[in-house]
Design a protein around this motif. Structure first.
Motif, PDB file in Angstrom:
ATOM      1  N   THR A 297       7.823 -61.949  34.281  1.00 42.91           N
ATOM      2  CA  THR A 297       8.370 -63.066  35.043  1.00 42.91           C
ATOM      3  C   THR A 297       7.263 -63.995  35.538  1.00 42.91           C
ATOM      4  O   THR A 297       7.453 -65.206  35.629  1.00 42.91           O
ATOM      5  CB  THR A 297       9.166 -62.521  36.252  1.00 42.91           C
ATOM      6  OG1 THR A 297      10.181 -61.649  35.766  1.00 42.91           O
ATOM      7  CG2 THR A 297       9.808 -63.639  37.048  1.00 42.91           C
TER       8      THR A 297
ATOM      9  N   THR B 164      11.128 -62.490  45.513  1.00 43.71           N
ATOM     10  CA  THR B 164      11.738 -63.794  45.796  1.00 43.71           C
ATOM     11  C   THR B 164      11.099 -64.849  44.895  1.00 43.71           C
ATOM     12  O   THR B 164      11.788 -65.676  44.288  1.00 43.71           O
ATOM     13  CB  THR B 164      11.543 -64.176  47.278  1.00 43.71           C
ATOM     14  OG1 THR B 164      12.153 -63.193  48.108  1.00 43.71           O
ATOM     15  CG2 THR B 164      12.174 -65.526  47.562  1.00 43.71           C
ATOM     16  N   GLN B 165       9.779 -64.794  44.787  1.00 39.97           N
ATOM     17  CA  GLN B 165       9.078 -65.688  43.860  1.00 39.97           C
ATOM     18  C   GLN B 165       9.533 -65.444  42.431  1.00 39.97           C
ATOM     19  O   GLN B 165       9.794 -66.393  41.674  1.00 39.97           O
ATOM     20  CB  GLN B 165       7.561 -65.473  43.969  1.00 39.97           C
ATOM     21  CG  GLN B 165       6.745 -66.355  43.027  1.00 39.97           C
ATOM     22  CD  GLN B 165       5.280 -65.928  42.952  1.00 39.97           C
ATOM     23  OE1 GLN B 165       4.906 -64.851  43.416  1.00 39.97           O
ATOM     24  NE2 GLN B 165       4.454 -66.768  42.346  1.00 39.97           N
TER      25      GLN B 165
ATOM     26  N   ALA C 217      12.407 -64.234  41.331  1.00 33.46           N
ATOM     27  CA  ALA C 217      13.766 -64.735  41.124  1.00 33.46           C
ATOM     28  C   ALA C 217      13.763 -66.248  40.936  1.00 33.46           C
ATOM     29  O   ALA C 217      14.466 -66.780  40.066  1.00 33.46           O
ATOM     30  CB  ALA C 217      14.638 -64.347  42.313  1.00 33.46           C
ATOM     31  N   ASN C 218      12.952 -66.944  41.726  1.00 34.27           N
ATOM     32  CA  ASN C 218      12.868 -68.401  41.582  1.00 34.27           C
ATOM     33  C   ASN C 218      12.235 -68.802  40.255  1.00 34.27           C
ATOM     34  O   ASN C 218      12.627 -69.808  39.641  1.00 34.27           O
ATOM     35  CB  ASN C 218      12.086 -68.999  42.752  1.00 34.27           C
ATOM     36  CG  ASN C 218      12.844 -68.916  44.056  1.00 34.27           C
ATOM     37  OD1 ASN C 218      14.077 -68.941  44.067  1.00 34.27           O
ATOM     38  ND2 ASN C 218      12.127 -68.818  45.172  1.00 34.27           N
ATOM     39  N   LEU C 219      11.274 -68.011  39.792  1.00 32.20           N
ATOM     40  CA  LEU C 219      10.661 -68.303  38.488  1.00 32.20           C
ATOM     41  C   LEU C 219      11.660 -68.109  37.350  1.00 32.20           C
ATOM     42  O   LEU C 219      11.641 -68.856  36.362  1.00 32.20           O
ATOM     43  CB  LEU C 219       9.441 -67.411  38.276  1.00 32.20           C
ATOM     44  CG  LEU C 219       8.212 -67.752  39.120  1.00 32.20           C
ATOM     45  CD1 LEU C 219       7.135 -66.671  38.981  1.00 32.20           C
ATOM     46  CD2 LEU C 219       7.641 -69.116  38.717  1.00 32.20           C
TER      47      LEU C 219
ATOM     48  N   LEU D  13      14.842 -68.666  37.601  1.00 27.63           N
ATOM     49  CA  LEU D  13      15.677 -69.867  37.667  1.00 27.63           C
ATOM     50  C   LEU D  13      14.986 -71.041  36.983  1.00 27.63           C
ATOM     51  O   LEU D  13      15.614 -71.793  36.223  1.00 27.63           O
ATOM     52  CB  LEU D  13      15.986 -70.209  39.122  1.00 27.63           C
ATOM     53  CG  LEU D  13      16.999 -69.312  39.842  1.00 27.63           C
ATOM     54  CD1 LEU D  13      16.920 -69.525  41.348  1.00 27.63           C
ATOM     55  CD2 LEU D  13      18.410 -69.591  39.335  1.00 27.63           C
ATOM     56  N   GLU D  14      13.687 -71.195  37.239  1.00 30.69           N
ATOM     57  CA  GLU D  14      12.930 -72.272  36.595  1.00 30.69           C
ATOM     58  C   GLU D  14      12.836 -72.069  35.089  1.00 30.69           C
ATOM     59  O   GLU D  14      12.944 -73.032  34.312  1.00 30.69           O
ATOM     60  CB  GLU D  14      11.517 -72.343  37.192  1.00 30.69           C
ATOM     61  CG  GLU D  14      11.472 -72.788  38.644  1.00 30.69           C
ATOM     62  CD  GLU D  14      10.071 -72.698  39.220  1.00 30.69           C
ATOM     63  OE1 GLU D  14       9.101 -72.542  38.438  1.00 30.69           O
ATOM     64  OE2 GLU D  14       9.933 -72.772  40.463  1.00 30.69           O
TER      65      GLU D  14
ATOM     66  N   PHE E 123      17.325 -64.860  48.533  1.00 30.49           N
ATOM     67  CA  PHE E 123      17.760 -64.695  47.147  1.00 30.49           C
ATOM     68  C   PHE E 123      19.051 -65.448  46.825  1.00 30.49           C
ATOM     69  O   PHE E 123      19.582 -65.301  45.720  1.00 30.49           O
ATOM     70  CB  PHE E 123      17.964 -63.206  46.838  1.00 30.49           C
ATOM     71  CG  PHE E 123      16.685 -62.437  46.648  1.00 30.49           C
ATOM     72  CD1 PHE E 123      15.943 -62.554  45.485  1.00 30.49           C
ATOM     73  CD2 PHE E 123      16.215 -61.596  47.654  1.00 30.49           C
ATOM     74  CE1 PHE E 123      14.767 -61.842  45.303  1.00 30.49           C
ATOM     75  CE2 PHE E 123      15.040 -60.875  47.483  1.00 30.49           C
ATOM     76  CZ  PHE E 123      14.306 -61.005  46.307  1.00 30.49           C
TER      77      PHE E 123
ATOM     78  N   PRO F  36      19.958 -68.574  45.947  1.00 34.71           N
ATOM     79  CA  PRO F  36      20.084 -69.353  44.702  1.00 34.71           C
ATOM     80  C   PRO F  36      20.184 -68.473  43.456  1.00 34.71           C
ATOM     81  O   PRO F  36      20.992 -68.740  42.553  1.00 34.71           O
ATOM     82  CB  PRO F  36      18.811 -70.212  44.685  1.00 34.71           C
ATOM     83  CG  PRO F  36      18.390 -70.290  46.117  1.00 34.71           C
ATOM     84  CD  PRO F  36      18.755 -68.973  46.712  1.00 34.71           C
ATOM     85  N   TYR F  37      19.372 -67.423  43.419  1.00 37.08           N
ATOM     86  CA  TYR F  37      19.399 -66.509  42.262  1.00 37.08           C
ATOM     87  C   TYR F  37      20.736 -65.783  42.177  1.00 37.08           C
ATOM     88  O   TYR F  37      21.353 -65.695  41.105  1.00 37.08           O
ATOM     89  CB  TYR F  37      18.247 -65.511  42.380  1.00 37.08           C
ATOM     90  CG  TYR F  37      18.237 -64.457  41.287  1.00 37.08           C
ATOM     91  CD1 TYR F  37      17.651 -64.716  40.060  1.00 37.08           C
ATOM     92  CD2 TYR F  37      18.818 -63.204  41.504  1.00 37.08           C
ATOM     93  CE1 TYR F  37      17.645 -63.749  39.053  1.00 37.08           C
ATOM     94  CE2 TYR F  37      18.813 -62.233  40.513  1.00 37.08           C
ATOM     95  CZ  TYR F  37      18.227 -62.506  39.289  1.00 37.08           C
ATOM     96  OH  TYR F  37      18.234 -61.560  38.296  1.00 37.08           O
TER      97      TYR F  37
ATOM     98  N   THR G 244      23.601 -67.950  41.062  1.00 33.53           N
ATOM     99  CA  THR G 244      23.515 -68.351  39.660  1.00 33.53           C
ATOM    100  C   THR G 244      23.832 -67.210  38.719  1.00 33.53           C
ATOM    101  O   THR G 244      24.539 -67.399  37.717  1.00 33.53           O
ATOM    102  CB  THR G 244      22.101 -68.898  39.357  1.00 33.53           C
ATOM    103  OG1 THR G 244      21.811 -69.991  40.227  1.00 33.53           O
ATOM    104  CG2 THR G 244      21.997 -69.358  37.902  1.00 33.53           C
TER     105      THR G 244
END
Length: 389
Positions: A230, A288-289, A291-293, A295-296, A377, A379-380, A383
């Motif tokens: 990730t 958390t980082q 999960a955002n990655l 999404l990106e 978390f 947004p993750y 989604t």
């Protein structure tokens, strides 16, 4: 006769040059930089146990020697580097999301190749028809895993592996000391900051050389797995521009306690004075980082939908063979009768991948707040995880 007291200084953290001399290796400048950053971080930020000090010397010298073996093989046989690693399949996902179980099942397909635990200790190709039960290297590594489980009780309950099991890519990149693997067993925030700045491209250039060495001049269909991918997606796509991805998703709140507990178990043999609250904060921030990655990553124009497949943990574990059939169909790969039979046998022999059921690990043990995690978390989860609820 009184037991002899071994002074701490007898096993002090060695210098990079001392380890290099012990290994008889000539590592690259980037590898040396990683080793120096890691040793400095361990010396300043990790309070090593006696086992941690002794094992560091053995482990790091082994990594240096193995990396030298790979580089020497490529120099002796340039055809290794000329053989492509075509469209490798990377399994992504947050930890404890079924990625190891999926990797182990896909390793049963005789048309797939995966890196194996024993190959990280004794790098060598794994020939067709290989019999692990009769191989001295496999037997030796199984004994090492037994010893580690004695030192870290509960390890195999949480991560049921043996010598011929698939291994994560962080073990490959550790050979050039640019790997998040070291953060699992040691307290090294300074090294992690260095690695974030340095990036992972050098590590994956070596990663490709390692796979080419293992495939031994014959292009293979590689299936690779590591939650840490990730954080290394830019490097993976730079080195493997045709890479394909399966992304498993599971509600992070359901697994973070397990992730923190596994980190605690892994660190126990190597460190003194482990702080559960610090581990909790580290795990929460890291994933958390992550999960955002993810999404990106889903928004990247250079990775079209045809090269990635999202899957819910619940879908996979409810019916693994049907889920894997969907993976093969998505990537237009034949799901042969031999593969299906082998995977079915593995499932029947080890339901749930050999993982034991247990009560959920308490987040409070690691000073984690459920409301804070739910916010972090959100947004993750919105989604990827709502459909599974």
């Amino acid at each position: 006769m009184a037991d002899k007291v071994i002074p701490d200084g007898a096993f002090a953290v060695p210098s990079a040059q001392a380890l290099i001399r012990t290994a008889g290796a000539t590592p690259t400048a980037d590898s040396v930089a990683g080793l120096e950053a890691l040793l400095a971080s361990i010396k300043a930020e990790s309070e090593l146990s006696l086992f941690g000090r002794v094992s560091l010397r053995w482990d790091f010298a082994r990594l240096l020697r193995n990396a030298q073996t790979i580089e020497d093989a490529h120099r002796a046989n340039p055809a290794l580097g000329a053989t492509p690693v075509k469209a490798p399949l990377f399994i992504l996902g947050l930890p404890r999301s079924g990625t190891s179980f999926l990797h182990a099942l896909m390793a049963e397909d005789p048309d797939n190749q995966v890196p194996r635990n024993w190959q990280m200790i004794y790098p060598a190709p794994r020939p067709a028809g290989f019999n692990p039960a009769g191989d001295k290297r496999v037997i030796s590594v199984d004994k090492q895993l037994d010893l580690f489980n004695d030192l870290a009780p509960g390890f195999r309950d949480m991560h049921p592996i043996h010598a011929d099991s698939p291994q994560e890519c962080s073990e490959i990149t550790s050979h050039v000391f640019q790997s998040l693997r070291f953060d699992s067993t040691h307290r090294v925030p300074g090294y992690f900051d260095w690695l974030e700045t340095h990036g992972h491209r050098d590590a994956f250039v070596f990663h490709k050389k390692f796979l080419q060495f293992l495939q031994n001049g014959t292009s293979a269909r590689w299936v690779l797995k590591c939650p840490d991918h990730t954080f290394t997606l830019d490097a993976i796509l730079d080195v493997y521009p045709d890479a394909r991805f399966v992304i498993l998703h599971r509600d992070p709140i359901a697994v973070l306690g397990s992730v923190a507990h596994l980190t605690q178990v892994l660190r126990k043999p190597f460190l003194r004075n482990i702080d559960a609250g610090e581990i909790g904060a580290q795990v929460a921030a890291r994933w958390t980082q992550g999960a955002n990655l993810l999404l990106e990553f889903d928004q990247r124009a250079d990775v079209p939908a045809a090269r990635k497949l999202h899957m819910q943990y619940e879908e996979f574990t409810a019916d693994p063979l049907t889920a894997i059939e969907r993976i093969y169909a998505h990537f237009d790969e034949p799901f042969t009768a031999a593969a299906r039979t082998a995977m079915d046998g593995k499932i029947k022999a080890k339901p749930r991948g050999g993982y034991r059921r247990h009560a959920p690990y308490r987040l409070e043990t690691f000073k984690l707040s459920v409301p804070a995690l739910q916010t972090a978390f959100l947004p993750y989860v919105q989604t990827y995880c709502q459909a599974a609820r």
